[in-house]
Write an enzyme that holds these catalytic residues in place. Structure first.
Site, short mmCIF file in Angstrom:
data_model
loop_
_atom_site.label_atom_id
_atom_site.label_comp_id
_atom_site.label_asym_id
_atom_site.label_seq_id
_atom_site.Cartn_x
_atom_site.Cartn_y
_atom_site.Cartn_z
N THR A 1 0.87 -1.19 0.00
CA THR A 1 0.00 0.00 0.00
C THR A 1 0.90 1.23 0.00
O THR A 1 1.98 1.20 0.59
CB THR A 1 -0.87 -0.03 1.28
OG1 THR A 1 -1.82 -1.07 1.15
CG2 THR A 1 -1.59 1.29 1.52
N ARG B 1 -15.31 -6.24 0.60
CA ARG B 1 -14.54 -5.75 1.76
C ARG B 1 -13.85 -4.40 1.47
O ARG B 1 -13.25 -4.22 0.41
CB ARG B 1 -13.49 -6.80 2.13
CG ARG B 1 -12.61 -6.44 3.32
CD ARG B 1 -11.29 -5.83 2.90
NE ARG B 1 -10.39 -5.66 4.05
CZ ARG B 1 -9.27 -4.93 4.00
NH1 ARG B 1 -8.93 -4.31 2.89
NH2 ARG B 1 -8.50 -4.82 5.05
N GLY C 1 -11.04 -1.73 3.23
CA GLY C 1 -10.08 -1.56 4.34
C GLY C 1 -10.09 -0.14 4.86
O GLY C 1 -11.00 0.65 4.61
N ASP C 2 -9.03 0.20 5.58
CA ASP C 2 -8.95 1.52 6.23
C ASP C 2 -8.51 2.63 5.27
O ASP C 2 -8.84 3.80 5.49
CB ASP C 2 -7.93 1.47 7.37
CG ASP C 2 -6.54 1.09 6.86
OD1 ASP C 2 -6.44 0.10 6.10
OD2 ASP C 2 -5.56 1.77 7.20
N THR D 1 -0.86 2.16 6.95
CA THR D 1 -0.79 0.90 6.20
C THR D 1 -0.76 -0.25 7.20
O THR D 1 -0.15 -0.14 8.26
CB THR D 1 0.46 0.86 5.29
OG1 THR D 1 0.54 -0.46 4.69
CG2 THR D 1 1.76 1.12 6.04
N GLY D 2 -1.42 -1.34 6.85
CA GLY D 2 -1.44 -2.49 7.76
C GLY D 2 -2.79 -3.17 7.71
O GLY D 2 -3.54 -3.03 6.73
N GLY E 1 -6.16 -3.38 7.89
CA GLY E 1 -7.13 -2.30 7.86
C GLY E 1 -8.24 -2.40 8.88
O GLY E 1 -8.71 -1.38 9.41
N1 ASP Z 1 -4.42 -1.12 4.96
C1 ASP Z 1 -4.68 -1.81 3.74
C2 ASP Z 1 -6.02 -2.50 3.84
O1 ASP Z 1 -6.34 -3.04 4.88
C3 ASP Z 1 -3.65 -2.86 3.40
C4 ASP Z 1 -2.22 -2.46 3.60
O2 ASP Z 1 -1.93 -1.37 4.06
O3 ASP Z 1 -1.33 -3.27 3.30
O4 ASP Z 1 -6.74 -2.53 2.86
#
Ligand code: ASP
Length: 373
Positions: free
Chosen positions: A206, A234, A236-237, A257-258, A260
């Site tokens: 991301t 779905r 994400g954040d 990032t992470g 979500g």
């Molecule tokens: N945060 C992103 C999500 O959950 C994924 C990522 O940051 O790797 O969609």
């Protein structure tokens, strides 16, 4: 009289805190501009990347930093700078955004993006787009020309076409590596090694950028393909304003990032901004208490939150405090930040995060692993 003045001052401080700020002379040491970027966080350990891949990623981060820095150094806006930065990373198949986005369970690439301006709190976001070459540019169009904040799927793609943004065939986004990652995930689920279809390995990539421009405004943007194997629409954040992306001239700009789902539950980006904003209000009140008053209780000068500058260590502690809470909840990942007072940096609880920063002070840094600066 003294009491009335105190109430007036309190209201003044609050009303100043509630309006977009233009700070006067920057405090000594404050950079004229600053840019921080990320290219995803996850289990990125030494030895996992070949030396060639390591160099390729660093070069891409460096190019993206240079593009945004050029805009900022030339007096351009934070929002233009982060757009210029992110489109470079979206076009690079090494990152999970634009070309190189991960696959959904059904074998498609569905992208999310968001952008926000700290000056006006305007924001734009899209989820599930499949044909816009640069989703971050679509998020910006949503912010500036749609009258809405958040568009989804076919509607977002339709708006994109109507706005004349560059369209591509969905096959443009697909890469063999991302397809393999989906196949691997499906095998793990089929063999019972993994119960849920959620990509526990976080196929990182991301991308995000936050910036402070020479006019004192901050902005944030994030772009992603989400997580491998996502299904049922779905989200994400990343495109959720306040979770993965937020910017407010009174406090900071954040891109996350992470995992979500955890960032959404904690409202990470907004939570960090709120804590910094309240700390600035508190610090202004503390400084005000030291200002001499005349016989009527009127202070010699009024200190507003935009006139204070938080200590860089304090900013870092506040950001890390929220990432610690994310970890306690079971979430993994990190954020990058830039404040109107000139601090910039990151905090993450994963082994690595693709990241970089540059500022008018001449500093430029690109890093991947947790043990780098
Ligand atoms: N945060 C992103 C999500 O959950 C994924 C990522 O940051 O790797 O969609």
């Amino acid at each position: 009289m003294r009491r009335i003045w105190a109430i007036f001052l309190g209201a003044l401080i609050m009303s100043n805190a509630a309006s977009a700020q233009t700070s006067g002379d920057p405090p000594a040491g404050k950079p004229a501009w600053a840019l921080t970027i990320h290219g995803g966080a996850g289990v990125i350990e030494r030895g996992k990347l070949t030396p060639e891949k390591d160099a390729e990623i660093r070069a891409a981060l460096s190019r993206a930093l240079d593009a945004g820095s050029a805009v900022l150094a030339g007096g351009g806006s934070a929002v233009d700078a982060i757009g210029a930065t992110i489109t470079i990373l979206e076009d690079d198949a090494n990152f999970n955004a634009g070309r190189g986005a991960v696959f959904t369970w059904d074998g498609a690439n569905e992208m999310d993006a968001a952008i926000m301006k700290g000056e006006t709190l305007e924001a734009g976001a899209v989820t599930g787009v499949t044909r816009t070459k640069n989703p971050v540019l679509l998020a910006r169009k949503v912010m500036e020309d749609s009258g809405f904040v958040f568009l989804s799927r076919e509607g977002a793609d339709q708006f994109s076409r109507e706005q004349g943004l560059e369209q591509v065939d969905p096959s443009y986004f697909a890469t063999p590596l991302r397809r393999e990652q989906l196949e691997e995930l499906k095998e793990r689920v089929a063999s019972g090694k993994q119960v849920s279809s959620f990509d526990i390995d976080m196929k990182y990539g991301t991308v995000g950028a936050v910036a402070l421009d020479q006019s004192g405004h901050v902005a944030a943007a994030t772009s992603t393909g989400g997580v491998t194997g996502k299904r049922w629409g779905r989200i994400g954040d990343s495109p959720v304003i306040g979770a993965g992306t937020y910017a407010d001239d009174r406090s900071c700009a954040i891109s996350a990032t992470g995992a979500g789902e955890y960032f959404i539950r904690l409202g990470v980006a907004h939570e960090i901004c709120t804590r910094l904003r309240f700390r600035a209000i508190e610090q202004a009140a503390e400084a005000q208490a030291e200002v001499p008053v005349d016989r009527d209780g009127a202070p010699e000068r009024v200190i507003t939150p935009d006139a204070v500058s938080l200590d860089p260590r304090e900013v870092q502690d506040i950001v890390t405090g929220v990432i610690d809470e994310l970890g306690e909840l079971g979430g993994t990942g990190g954020v990058i930040y830039a404040t109107p007072w000139g601090q910039q940096g990151w905090s993450f609880n994963t082994p690595g995060m693709y990241r970089g920063k540059a500022s008018s002070g001449g500093e430029k840094l690109v890093a991947i692993y947790g043990d780098e600066e």
